[in-house]
Scaffold this motif. Structure first.
Motif, PDB file in Angstrom:
ATOM      1  N   LEU A   4       0.692  -1.243  -0.066  1.00 49.48           N
ATOM      2  CA  LEU A   4      -0.121  -0.457  -0.461  1.00 49.48           C
ATOM      3  C   LEU A   4       0.516   1.597   0.065  1.00 49.48           C
ATOM      4  O   LEU A   4       0.942   2.338  -0.723  1.00 49.48           O
ATOM      5  CB  LEU A   4      -0.926  -0.095   1.303  1.00 49.48           C
ATOM      6  N   THR A   5       2.055   1.037   1.130  1.00 46.49           N
ATOM      7  CA  THR A   5       3.305   2.531   0.996  1.00 46.49           C
ATOM      8  C   THR A   5       3.300   2.631  -1.312  1.00 46.49           C
ATOM      9  O   THR A   5       3.353   3.640  -1.630  1.00 46.49           O
ATOM     10  CB  THR A   5       4.340   2.644   1.486  1.00 46.49           C
ATOM     11  N   ALA A   6       3.911   1.740  -1.845  1.00 47.94           N
ATOM     12  CA  ALA A   6       4.377   1.603  -2.998  1.00 47.94           C
ATOM     13  C   ALA A   6       3.311   2.161  -3.650  1.00 47.94           C
ATOM     14  O   ALA A   6       2.691   3.273  -5.003  1.00 47.94           O
ATOM     15  CB  ALA A   6       4.859   0.283  -3.508  1.00 47.94           C
ATOM     16  N   GLU A   7       1.868   1.877  -3.749  1.00 51.47           N
ATOM     17  CA  GLU A   7       0.466   2.437  -4.376  1.00 51.47           C
ATOM     18  C   GLU A   7       0.089   3.895  -3.980  1.00 51.47           C
ATOM     19  O   GLU A   7       0.656   4.604  -5.344  1.00 51.47           O
ATOM     20  CB  GLU A   7      -0.656   1.514  -4.178  1.00 51.47           C
ATOM     21  N   ILE A   8       0.331   3.892  -2.545  1.00 47.75           N
ATOM     22  CA  ILE A   8       0.495   5.365  -2.674  1.00 47.75           C
ATOM     23  C   ILE A   8       1.497   6.083  -3.132  1.00 47.75           C
ATOM     24  O   ILE A   8       1.816   6.865  -3.675  1.00 47.75           O
ATOM     25  CB  ILE A   8       0.352   5.702  -0.727  1.00 47.75           C
ATOM     26  N   GLU A   9       2.765   6.204  -2.592  1.00 46.76           N
ATOM     27  CA  GLU A   9       4.322   6.756  -3.864  1.00 46.76           C
ATOM     28  C   GLU A   9       3.997   6.807  -5.525  1.00 46.76           C
ATOM     29  O   GLU A   9       3.945   7.990  -5.922  1.00 46.76           O
ATOM     30  CB  GLU A   9       5.347   6.011  -3.821  1.00 46.76           C
ATOM     31  N   SER A  10       3.644   5.635  -5.898  1.00 46.90           N
ATOM     32  CA  SER A  10       3.213   5.904  -7.231  1.00 46.90           C
ATOM     33  C   SER A  10       1.883   6.817  -7.621  1.00 46.90           C
ATOM     34  O   SER A  10       1.950   7.237  -8.334  1.00 46.90           O
ATOM     35  CB  SER A  10       2.182   4.622  -8.378  1.00 46.90           C
ATOM     36  N   CYS A  11       0.830   6.810  -6.931  1.00 43.88           N
ATOM     37  CA  CYS A  11      -0.411   7.533  -6.837  1.00 43.88           C
ATOM     38  C   CYS A  11       0.638   9.015  -6.498  1.00 43.88           C
ATOM     39  O   CYS A  11      -0.565  10.291  -7.730  1.00 43.88           O
ATOM     40  CB  CYS A  11      -1.511   7.265  -5.922  1.00 43.88           C
ATOM     41  N   ARG A  12       1.050   9.190  -5.851  1.00 45.92           N
ATOM     42  CA  ARG A  12       1.180  10.683  -5.848  1.00 45.92           C
ATOM     43  C   ARG A  12       2.054  10.940  -7.454  1.00 45.92           C
ATOM     44  O   ARG A  12       2.340  11.725  -6.658  1.00 45.92           O
ATOM     45  CB  ARG A  12       2.300  10.881  -4.047  1.00 45.92           C
ATOM     46  N   ASP A  13       2.879  10.357  -7.704  1.00 47.32           N
ATOM     47  CA  ASP A  13       3.405  10.536  -8.589  1.00 47.32           C
ATOM     48  C   ASP A  13       2.557  10.836  -9.732  1.00 47.32           C
ATOM     49  O   ASP A  13       3.361  11.703 -10.673  1.00 47.32           O
ATOM     50  CB  ASP A  13       4.977   9.575  -8.245  1.00 47.32           C
ATOM     51  N   SER A  14       2.099  10.202 -10.107  1.00 39.59           N
ATOM     52  CA  SER A  14       1.050  10.544 -10.941  1.00 39.59           C
ATOM     53  C   SER A  14       0.171  12.211 -11.098  1.00 39.59           C
ATOM     54  O   SER A  14      -0.153  12.278 -11.761  1.00 39.59           O
ATOM     55  CB  SER A  14       0.160   9.144 -11.205  1.00 39.59           C
ATOM     56  N   ALA A  15       0.200  12.074  -9.662  1.00 40.33           N
ATOM     57  CA  ALA A  15      -1.016  13.110  -9.519  1.00 40.33           C
ATOM     58  C   ALA A  15      -0.344  14.552  -9.285  1.00 40.33           C
ATOM     59  O   ALA A  15      -0.751  16.047 -10.326  1.00 40.33           O
ATOM     60  CB  ALA A  15      -1.810  13.568  -7.140  1.00 40.33           C
ATOM     61  N   ILE A  16       0.861  14.505  -9.234  1.00 42.66           N
ATOM     62  CA  ILE A  16       2.283  15.304  -9.761  1.00 42.66           C
ATOM     63  C   ILE A  16       2.063  15.943 -10.722  1.00 42.66           C
ATOM     64  O   ILE A  16       2.384  17.196 -11.790  1.00 42.66           O
ATOM     65  CB  ILE A  16       3.084  15.133  -8.726  1.00 42.66           C
ATOM     66  N   TYR A  17       1.791  14.664 -11.870  1.00 44.60           N
ATOM     67  CA  TYR A  17       2.173  14.968 -12.914  1.00 44.60           C
ATOM     68  C   TYR A  17       1.204  15.248 -13.717  1.00 44.60           C
ATOM     69  O   TYR A  17       1.607  16.146 -14.570  1.00 44.60           O
ATOM     70  CB  TYR A  17       2.369  13.663 -13.739  1.00 44.60           C
ATOM     71  N   TYR A  18       0.223  15.270 -13.505  1.00 53.65           N
ATOM     72  CA  TYR A  18      -1.537  15.534 -14.250  1.00 53.65           C
ATOM     73  C   TYR A  18      -1.683  17.145 -13.568  1.00 53.65           C
ATOM     74  O   TYR A  18      -1.606  17.931 -14.055  1.00 53.65           O
ATOM     75  CB  TYR A  18      -2.137  14.673 -12.917  1.00 53.65           C
ATOM     76  N   ARG A  19      -1.110  16.990 -12.016  1.00 50.76           N
ATOM     77  CA  ARG A  19      -1.093  19.170 -12.039  1.00 50.76           C
ATOM     78  C   ARG A  19       0.273  19.380 -12.496  1.00 50.76           C
ATOM     79  O   ARG A  19      -0.880  21.185 -12.962  1.00 50.76           O
ATOM     80  CB  ARG A  19      -0.633  18.762  -9.975  1.00 50.76           C
ATOM     81  N   GLU A  20       1.420  19.080 -13.118  1.00 49.56           N
ATOM     82  CA  GLU A  20       1.493  20.038 -13.977  1.00 49.56           C
ATOM     83  C   GLU A  20       1.828  19.499 -15.426  1.00 49.56           C
ATOM     84  O   GLU A  20       1.493  21.257 -15.969  1.00 49.56           O
ATOM     85  CB  GLU A  20       3.242  19.112 -13.829  1.00 49.56           C
ATOM     86  N   LYS A  21       1.101  19.193 -15.714  1.00 57.84           N
ATOM     87  CA  LYS A  21       0.561  19.195 -16.762  1.00 57.84           C
ATOM     88  C   LYS A  21      -1.154  19.838 -17.052  1.00 57.84           C
ATOM     89  O   LYS A  21      -1.158  20.910 -18.102  1.00 57.84           O
ATOM     90  CB  LYS A  21       0.315  17.513 -17.076  1.00 57.84           C
ATOM     91  N   ARG A  22      -1.775  20.107 -16.195  1.00 58.20           N
ATOM     92  CA  ARG A  22      -3.399  21.294 -15.787  1.00 58.20           C
ATOM     93  C   ARG A  22      -2.264  22.256 -15.956  1.00 58.20           C
ATOM     94  O   ARG A  22      -3.358  23.501 -16.364  1.00 58.20           O
ATOM     95  CB  ARG A  22      -3.748  20.793 -15.113  1.00 58.20           C
TER      96      ARG A  22
END
Length: 102
Positions: free
Chosen positions: A52-70
């Motif tokens: 679950l910690t690894a999943e949180i990190e991957s979701c956090r990375d994708s959230a940063i990517y989409y925030r930058e894209k937005r």
């Protein structure tokens, strides 16, 4: 009666390590056989926590990517136009579009 007590105390002194082994054995049995505090159960829980910690990190990375894209889309007209043309197959009057499907 006194002889019996004397013999019992002598036997206990000679085998003074016996209570330590008994208490240690009981503790080990409790750790392995009790469902609430089982070592195997704790290992499973730790694996789940790590997953679950690894999943949180991957979701956090994708959230940063989409925030930058937005932010890039909101702040730049060229980026907005490029994305609209790529995703919705829009074109300028002087352009030809080639759609390649995989």
């Amino acid at each position: 009666m006194g002889k019996r007590i004397k013999y019992s105390l002598f036997w206990l002194r000679r085998r003074s390590h016996l209570p330590v082994f008994i208490v240690g054995g009981v503790i080990i049995l409790v750790l392995f056989l009790n469902e609430d505090t089982s070592i195997a159960l704790n290992v499973e829980y730790q694996k789940e926590i790590n997953r679950l910690t690894a999943e949180i990190e991957s979701c956090r990375d994708s959230a940063i990517y989409y925030r930058e894209k937005r932010e890039a889309i909101l702040n730049g007209k060229e980026d907005l136009e490029r994305i609209a043309r790529e995703q919705y197959n829009m074109q300028k009057a002087t352009e030809d579009i080639f759609i390649i499907n995989d």
